[in-house]
Design a protein around this motif. Sequence first.
Motif, PDB file in Angstrom:
ATOM      1  N   MET A   1      49.725  41.740  45.335  1.00  0.00           N
ATOM      2  CA  MET A   1      49.222  41.609  43.990  1.00  0.00           C
ATOM      3  C   MET A   1      47.980  40.716  44.016  1.00  0.00           C
ATOM      4  SD  MET A   1      50.806  40.184  40.406  1.00  0.00           S
ATOM      5  CE  MET A   1      52.339  39.818  41.106  1.00  0.00           C
ATOM      6  N   ILE A   2      47.004  41.072  43.160  1.00  0.00           N
ATOM      7  CA  ILE A   2      45.775  40.295  43.077  1.00  0.00           C
ATOM      8  C   ILE A   2      45.444  40.090  41.595  1.00  0.00           C
ATOM      9  CG2 ILE A   2      44.277  42.321  43.204  1.00  0.00           C
ATOM     10  CD1 ILE A   2      42.336  40.571  44.895  1.00  0.00           C
ATOM     11  N   ARG A   3      44.981  38.883  41.275  1.00  0.00           N
ATOM     12  CA  ARG A   3      44.579  38.574  39.908  1.00  0.00           C
ATOM     13  C   ARG A   3      43.122  38.137  39.926  1.00  0.00           C
ATOM     14  NH1 ARG A   3      47.890  34.516  38.232  1.00  0.00           N
ATOM     15  NH2 ARG A   3      46.309  33.017  37.617  1.00  0.00           N
ATOM     16  N   LEU A   4      42.322  38.749  39.061  1.00  0.00           N
ATOM     17  CA  LEU A   4      40.896  38.460  38.966  1.00  0.00           C
ATOM     18  C   LEU A   4      40.591  37.866  37.600  1.00  0.00           C
ATOM     19  CD1 LEU A   4      39.660  41.947  40.239  1.00  0.00           C
ATOM     20  CD2 LEU A   4      39.943  39.893  41.612  1.00  0.00           C
ATOM     21  N   ARG A   5      39.623  36.960  37.561  1.00  0.00           N
ATOM     22  CA  ARG A   5      39.161  36.361  36.309  1.00  0.00           C
ATOM     23  C   ARG A   5      37.650  36.533  36.244  1.00  0.00           C
ATOM     24  NH1 ARG A   5      40.565  31.289  37.178  1.00  0.00           N
ATOM     25  NH2 ARG A   5      42.661  31.637  36.417  1.00  0.00           N
ATOM     26  N   GLN A   6      37.145  37.068  35.148  1.00  0.00           N
ATOM     27  CA  GLN A   6      35.696  37.211  34.996  1.00  0.00           C
ATOM     28  C   GLN A   6      35.144  35.875  34.528  1.00  0.00           C
ATOM     29  OE1 GLN A   6      34.315  40.662  32.901  1.00  0.00           O
ATOM     30  NE2 GLN A   6      32.191  39.996  32.946  1.00  0.00           N
ATOM     31  N   ILE A   7      34.217  35.304  35.328  1.00  0.00           N
ATOM     32  CA  ILE A   7      33.666  33.987  35.015  1.00  0.00           C
ATOM     33  C   ILE A   7      32.201  34.045  34.606  1.00  0.00           C
ATOM     34  CG2 ILE A   7      35.324  32.722  36.425  1.00  0.00           C
ATOM     35  CD1 ILE A   7      33.220  32.581  38.646  1.00  0.00           C
ATOM     36  N   LYS A   8      31.593  35.243  34.646  1.00  0.00           N
ATOM     37  CA  LYS A   8      30.220  35.412  34.183  1.00  0.00           C
ATOM     38  C   LYS A   8      30.030  36.860  33.775  1.00  0.00           C
ATOM     39  CE  LYS A   8      25.376  35.019  35.557  1.00  0.00           C
ATOM     40  NZ  LYS A   8      24.448  34.888  36.670  1.00  0.00           N
ATOM     41  N   GLY A   9      29.269  37.078  32.714  1.00  0.00           N
ATOM     42  CA  GLY A   9      29.002  38.427  32.241  1.00  0.00           C
ATOM     43  C   GLY A   9      29.357  38.573  30.776  1.00  0.00           C
ATOM     44  N   ALA A  10      29.176  39.776  30.249  1.00  0.00           N
ATOM     45  CA  ALA A  10      29.370  40.029  28.819  1.00  0.00           C
ATOM     46  C   ALA A  10      30.800  39.743  28.372  1.00  0.00           C
ATOM     47  CB  ALA A  10      28.993  41.472  28.494  1.00  0.00           C
ATOM     48  N   ASP A  11      31.775  40.034  29.196  1.00  0.00           N
ATOM     49  CA  ASP A  11      33.187  39.847  28.831  1.00  0.00           C
ATOM     50  C   ASP A  11      33.809  38.685  29.581  1.00  0.00           C
ATOM     51  OD1 ASP A  11      33.279  42.095  27.037  1.00  0.00           O
ATOM     52  OD2 ASP A  11      33.214  43.378  28.807  1.00  0.00           O
ATOM     53  N   CYS A  12      33.075  37.589  29.690  1.00  0.00           N
ATOM     54  CA  CYS A  12      33.533  36.405  30.408  1.00  0.00           C
ATOM     55  C   CYS A  12      34.884  35.937  29.846  1.00  0.00           C
ATOM     56  CB  CYS A  12      32.483  35.301  30.271  1.00  0.00           C
ATOM     57  SG  CYS A  12      32.832  33.869  31.280  1.00  0.00           S
ATOM     58  N   GLY A  13      35.793  35.577  30.747  1.00  0.00           N
ATOM     59  CA  GLY A  13      37.108  35.093  30.334  1.00  0.00           C
ATOM     60  C   GLY A  13      38.219  36.116  30.490  1.00  0.00           C
ATOM     61  N   ARG A  14      37.882  37.378  30.700  1.00  0.00           N
ATOM     62  CA  ARG A  14      38.926  38.393  30.887  1.00  0.00           C
ATOM     63  C   ARG A  14      39.676  38.129  32.180  1.00  0.00           C
ATOM     64  NH1 ARG A  14      36.419  44.255  31.015  1.00  0.00           N
ATOM     65  NH2 ARG A  14      35.069  43.222  32.513  1.00  0.00           N
ATOM     66  N   GLU A  15      40.943  38.509  32.207  1.00  0.00           N
ATOM     67  CA  GLU A  15      41.744  38.440  33.434  1.00  0.00           C
ATOM     68  C   GLU A  15      42.345  39.807  33.698  1.00  0.00           C
ATOM     69  OE1 GLU A  15      44.403  35.289  34.175  1.00  0.00           O
ATOM     70  OE2 GLU A  15      43.008  33.754  33.480  1.00  0.00           O
TER      71      GLU A  15
ATOM     72  N   ILE B   1      38.701  35.167  42.335  1.00  0.00           N
ATOM     73  CA  ILE B   1      40.045  35.540  42.766  1.00  0.00           C
ATOM     74  C   ILE B   1      40.981  34.426  42.302  1.00  0.00           C
ATOM     75  CG2 ILE B   1      41.526  36.185  44.703  1.00  0.00           C
ATOM     76  CD1 ILE B   1      39.129  38.076  44.253  1.00  0.00           C
ATOM     77  N   ALA B   2      41.725  34.693  41.211  1.00  0.00           N
ATOM     78  CA  ALA B   2      42.614  33.687  40.636  1.00  0.00           C
ATOM     79  C   ALA B   2      43.901  33.564  41.456  1.00  0.00           C
ATOM     80  CB  ALA B   2      42.934  34.028  39.187  1.00  0.00           C
ATOM     81  N   SER B   3      44.342  34.666  42.030  1.00  0.00           N
ATOM     82  CA  SER B   3      45.473  34.625  42.962  1.00  0.00           C
ATOM     83  C   SER B   3      45.468  35.913  43.766  1.00  0.00           C
ATOM     84  CB  SER B   3      46.813  34.441  42.238  1.00  0.00           C
ATOM     85  OG  SER B   3      47.180  35.618  41.570  1.00  0.00           O
ATOM     86  N   VAL B   4      45.944  35.801  44.975  1.00  0.00           N
ATOM     87  CA  VAL B   4      46.034  36.966  45.851  1.00  0.00           C
ATOM     88  C   VAL B   4      47.277  36.803  46.715  1.00  0.00           C
ATOM     89  CG1 VAL B   4      44.499  35.990  47.622  1.00  0.00           C
ATOM     90  CG2 VAL B   4      44.803  38.444  47.501  1.00  0.00           C
ATOM     91  N   ARG B   5      48.080  37.836  46.723  1.00  0.00           N
ATOM     92  CA  ARG B   5      49.254  37.856  47.577  1.00  0.00           C
ATOM     93  C   ARG B   5      49.134  39.098  48.446  1.00  0.00           C
ATOM     94  NH1 ARG B   5      54.255  38.787  44.491  1.00  0.00           N
ATOM     95  NH2 ARG B   5      53.257  37.265  43.144  1.00  0.00           N
ATOM     96  N   ASN B   6      48.674  38.865  49.672  1.00  0.00           N
ATOM     97  CA  ASN B   6      48.524  39.990  50.591  1.00  0.00           C
ATOM     98  C   ASN B   6      49.888  40.537  50.926  1.00  0.00           C
ATOM     99  OD1 ASN B   6      45.655  39.952  50.897  1.00  0.00           O
ATOM    100  ND2 ASN B   6      45.891  38.065  52.055  1.00  0.00           N
TER     101      ASN B   6
END
Length: 194
Positions: free
Chosen positions: A1-15, A97-102
């Motif tokens: 499982m992988i969790r991404l967070r947008q930290i720059k761009g039009a929709d900043c803050g999305r996860e 990359i907010a979290s990654v579980r390979n």
Amino acid sequence: MIRLRQIKGADCGREFEFDQELIRIGRMPDSDVNFDPEVDLDASGRHAEIRNEDGRYLLIDTGSRNGTWLNGQRIKHAALNFGDEIEIGRGGPKLEIASVRNRVSSRAPTGRISTGTPPRDPRFDPLAMPVTTATRLEDLAARPDLLPEGLRGLATPQAAPRHRRWPPSSAVLWGAAGVVFLAAIAIIVSASLQ
């Protein structure tokens, strides 16, 4: 499982949270991580992918125009770890990359890193046509790999000359038409002076 967070761009803050083999990133509306097509212009339509290959999540640039950057370094493919920053085009939107579980992939190990999407049959898949922002034939001639196989020969500079040469008979006709045109102008000017 992988969790991404947008930290720059039009929709900043999305996860985003994914537990799948392939995650598509770009401006296309059907991308798993899609960017605003009017604001996030550094991102290509099909910019990059995250794939689960042999138990690791890998970031793969899919031939984007502005490149894919991982922690400030331009990459073609690289393994992802917690805290990594993905930049979609230099100065474009950023993901963290907010979290990654390979985990082990559900597919059999390939022993190699995949460099792109599997080939698609363009007769049945509208997404098989590569996305390009090229608007001139010269742009496409520089990147013939963006065209389907049947059109690649048409983008070569030899197939599309910049200056068209007229056959000798056409040149004579155009020359004669020019002389007639100039004579007509001379007659009109002389008539208006009298």
